[in-house]
Write a protein that holds these residues in place. Structure first.
Motif, short mmCIF file in Angstrom:
data_model
loop_
_atom_site.label_atom_id
_atom_site.label_comp_id
_atom_site.label_asym_id
_atom_site.label_seq_id
_atom_site.Cartn_x
_atom_site.Cartn_y
_atom_site.Cartn_z
N ALA A 132 0.83 -1.20 0.00
CA ALA A 132 0.00 0.00 0.00
C ALA A 132 0.87 1.26 0.00
O ALA A 132 0.59 2.22 -0.72
CB ALA A 132 -0.92 0.00 1.21
N SER A 187 2.25 1.84 -3.45
CA SER A 187 1.25 2.43 -4.34
C SER A 187 1.04 3.91 -4.02
O SER A 187 0.91 4.74 -4.93
CB SER A 187 -0.09 1.69 -4.21
OG SER A 187 0.01 0.38 -4.72
N GLY A 213 -5.48 2.97 -4.38
CA GLY A 213 -5.97 2.35 -5.60
C GLY A 213 -7.06 3.19 -6.23
O GLY A 213 -7.52 4.18 -5.67
N ASP A 241 -4.35 -1.33 -8.28
CA ASP A 241 -3.24 -0.56 -7.71
C ASP A 241 -2.50 0.17 -8.82
O ASP A 241 -2.96 0.23 -9.96
CB ASP A 241 -2.32 -1.48 -6.90
CG ASP A 241 -1.65 -2.55 -7.76
OD1 ASP A 241 -1.70 -2.46 -9.01
OD2 ASP A 241 -1.06 -3.49 -7.18
#
Length: 275
Positions: A54, A57, A73, A108
């Motif tokens: 995470a 991303s 995302g 993502d």
């Protein structure tokens, strides 16, 4: 190989049987068996990112957007054309004039799906699909994203603290709002490219002529599993050779939601001030 061939090409099971030297009924049986296995493996390939992934991303999205923080995302909906279903065809007849089911996907920064919901009728609006999906429970009730993390979507979705959407274009946007919308659009397009890649690799998703609703939904999910598997093994450049440039965002789904909850409005204003 039969199971990979069927979603990759728009051929009947009769043609597939001739190609592989088996009876059409056998081809259909093999396809159902393998699709079921892929569907069972979905949690291994389509899964919510770990904290490390995470964060990766978030950093990539912030760099690409030149300043929008906290994006894990992007979410959007995609119509999968189907044959007219028996019983209740009206609910599946969408705004573009054909019968479909909706694939709601969250991807993502690398176009890998981290959450999907398949099977809602094509007539249903993106916002209602989200409201009825397990993802809403995960985001709004369970709060799997921290206060500084969120998904991004188009104006069809509700503005929430965990889901940031653009300002509605009424013709009176400020310069700061225009900048925010433009930069949000540059990173939100990743989910549209993911759908284009999915339909380019698995061309049967351009029209799924299956009467069995359960098999139809599992087939779409299986294609998403294979999509992630191929990105994991081949990489984006190899997959991009089959990119479907014909993918279009569902007509009529944009610029219909405004307002949102207080947490979402405050967060969006704060992010806009950073740009």
């Amino acid at each position: 190989m039969v199971c990979v061939w069927v979603p990759a090409e728009q051929e009947s099971f009769l043609s597939v049987g001739d190609r592989f030297g088996i009876a059409p009924s056998t081809a259909h049986f093999v396809y159902e068996e393998v699709v079921q296995c892929l569907h069972m493996a979905m949690d291994d390939y389509i899964k919510w990112p770990t904290e490390a992934k995470a964060l990766e991303s978030v950093n990539v999205f912030q760099l690409r957007s030149r300043g929008i923080p906290g994006v894990v995302g992007a979410i959007d909906g995609c119509h999968i054309p189907i044959q007219q279903p028996a019983g209740n065809p009206i609910d599946f007849y969408n705004r573009k004039g054909f019968h479909s089911i909706i694939l709601q996907g969250v991807c993502d920064d690398g176009m890998r799906f981290i959450d999907i919901a398949v099977g809602m009728p094509g007539r249903m609006h993106d916002a209602r699909v989200f409201e009825n999906s397990p993802l809403r429970q995960k985001l709004v009730v369970e709060r799997v994203l921290g206060p500084d993390r969120h998904l991004i979507g188009d104006a069809a979705y509700p503005l929430l603290g965990c889901l940031i959407t653009p300002f509605r274009n009424t013709g009176h946007l400020t310069n700061a709002q225009v900048v925010f919308n433009t930069r949000l659009s540059t990173i939100r397009s990743v989910v549209e490219r993911a759908f284009g890649l999915l339909k380019g690799k698995f061309r049967r998703l351009k029209y799924l002529n299956m009467g069995n609703r359960g098999l139809l939904n599992r087939s779409v999910a299986a294609c998403c599993v294979l999509h992630n598997f191929l990105l994991q093994t081949e990489g984006e450049e190899e997959m991009a050779q089959d990119y479907d440039e014909a993918y279009e965002e569902p007509e009529g789904d944009a610029d219909v939601r405004e307002g949102g909850n207080q947490e979402g409005r405050v967060k969006r204003e704060y992010i806009m001030g950073l740009l």
